[in-house]
Enzyme design. Structure first.
Site, PDB file in Angstrom:
ATOM      1  N   LYS A 198      21.133  27.865   0.976  1.00 28.10           N
ATOM      2  CA  LYS A 198      20.558  27.208   2.146  1.00 28.10           C
ATOM      3  C   LYS A 198      20.754  28.013   3.430  1.00 28.10           C
ATOM      4  CE  LYS A 198      20.752  22.501   0.313  1.00 28.10           C
ATOM      5  NZ  LYS A 198      21.179  21.099   0.552  1.00 28.10           N
TER       6      LYS A 198
ATOM      7  N   ASN B 163      37.607  15.363   9.592  1.00 28.61           N
ATOM      8  CA  ASN B 163      37.705  16.490   8.673  1.00 28.61           C
ATOM      9  C   ASN B 163      39.174  16.859   8.468  1.00 28.61           C
ATOM     10  OD1 ASN B 163      36.086  18.582   7.184  1.00 28.61           O
ATOM     11  ND2 ASN B 163      37.351  19.955   8.423  1.00 28.61           N
TER      12      ASN B 163
ATOM     13  N   TYR C  54      26.445  11.925  -6.387  1.00 26.11           N
ATOM     14  CA  TYR C  54      25.890  10.868  -7.241  1.00 26.11           C
ATOM     15  C   TYR C  54      26.121  11.230  -8.696  1.00 26.11           C
ATOM     16  CZ  TYR C  54      21.980  14.049  -8.079  1.00 26.11           C
ATOM     17  OH  TYR C  54      21.219  15.130  -8.427  1.00 26.11           O
TER      18      TYR C  54
END
Length: 290
Positions: free
Chosen positions: A76, A161, A231
């Site tokens: 990406k 974080n 998922y």
């Protein structure tokens, strides 16, 4: 989808998902269903790019007449660098998951954050406007979600974080956008998380290793939604933990996968497919595989 063209029919427009690995990708199934439902004449395939040849793989695909591609890990950032032009949300994310090929070159877009917000506010029926949102993690997944989350106008957005400085960097990157939308934006380490959030989104990869961020007590407000970007066939470890810690509902990121794909499909074809049937079919596929 195959690339065979029936006699007398014009060649189908070509699309693909490019990654390494890529054989696990559900994108071909999703886009085949979208194309069938909307009557779009296209093919969609998997392209395994060598780790050192992403740009070359894309350019070869373009030379073959392709119209666009989705990009998955680990490319990406390389897709962001390769694009001739970037959409506003791709610029904000610093990463690209959707490429458009046309006469003007390569346009990079990012549909991940939009997919997240659409899943939460659509099928899950939770409005983000005016509510308190906690985003866990400050990596690429969080960065891609930030602008769409801010544009959904929550009352407050807190970035947590493990390394607090990375959360602070993300806050600084989106301070102006938050100010424009009237969103109270803040961040810090796990121990700095305040209490009582309406929506808690896990953008860490912890569920893949069975890890859960060490959230303080009372993180989840009454009626809250816990959302894991990961998922699978079974509830993630984060979902299970959140329900035991006070969340009223928990969801995994399968809907986000489908909704970001629908946004990419719309970018390419200028038609938005319905996602309900595809989401149910994909859930059934995952359940069947165990």
């Amino acid at each position: 989808m195959t690339n065979q063209t029936p006699a007398g029919e014009s060649p189908a427009d070509r699309y693909a998902v490019i990654g390494h690995p890529v054989e696990h990708s559900q994108s071909p199934f999703i886009h085949a269903e979208f194309a069938r439902a909307t009557g779009q004449h296209l093919t969609y395939e998997r392209l395994l790019a060598p780790l050192d040849a992403f740009a070359a793989t894309v350019r070869t695909f373009v030379e073959q007449g392709a119209r666009g591609a989705n990009v998955t890990v680990p490319f990406k950032l390389e897709a962001h660098a390769l694009a001739d032009r970037l959409t506003e949300r791709a610029q904000a994310a610093g990463a690209v998951n959707t490429l458009v090929f046309d006469a003007q070159g390569i346009t990079g877009d990012n549909t991940d954050g939009v997919g997240l917000v659409r899943d939460i506010e659509g099928p899950l029926g939770v409005s983000l406007a005016g509510h308190r949102v906690l985003l866990l993690g400050a990596g690429g997944a969080s960065r891609g979600a930030m602008l769409p989350l801010i544009e959904a106008n929550p009352a407050a957005l807190f970035i947590a974080n493990r390394t607090a400085s990375r959360a602070d960097e993300l806050v600084a990157r989106f301070t102006d956008a938050a100010r424009r939308h009237g969103v109270a934006l803040a961040g810090g380490g796990w121990d700095a998380v305040p209490a009582s959030f309406d929506v808690v989104i896990n953008a860490t990869a912890g569920s893949l290793q069975g890890d859960v961020p060490p959230l303080p007590a009372l993180t989840f407000a009454a009626g809250s939604l816990a959302y894991d970007m990961m998922y699978g066939a079974q509830p993630t470890v984060f979902m299970t933990h959140a329900l035991s810690a006070g969340a009223a509902r928990a969801s995994d990121g399968l809907g986000m996968l489908v909704e970001q794909a629908a946004e990419a499909f719309c970018v390419w074809r200028d038609v938005r497919p319905s996602t309900d049937v595809v989401r149910a079919a994909l859930r059934a596929r995952l359940t069947a595989k165990g």
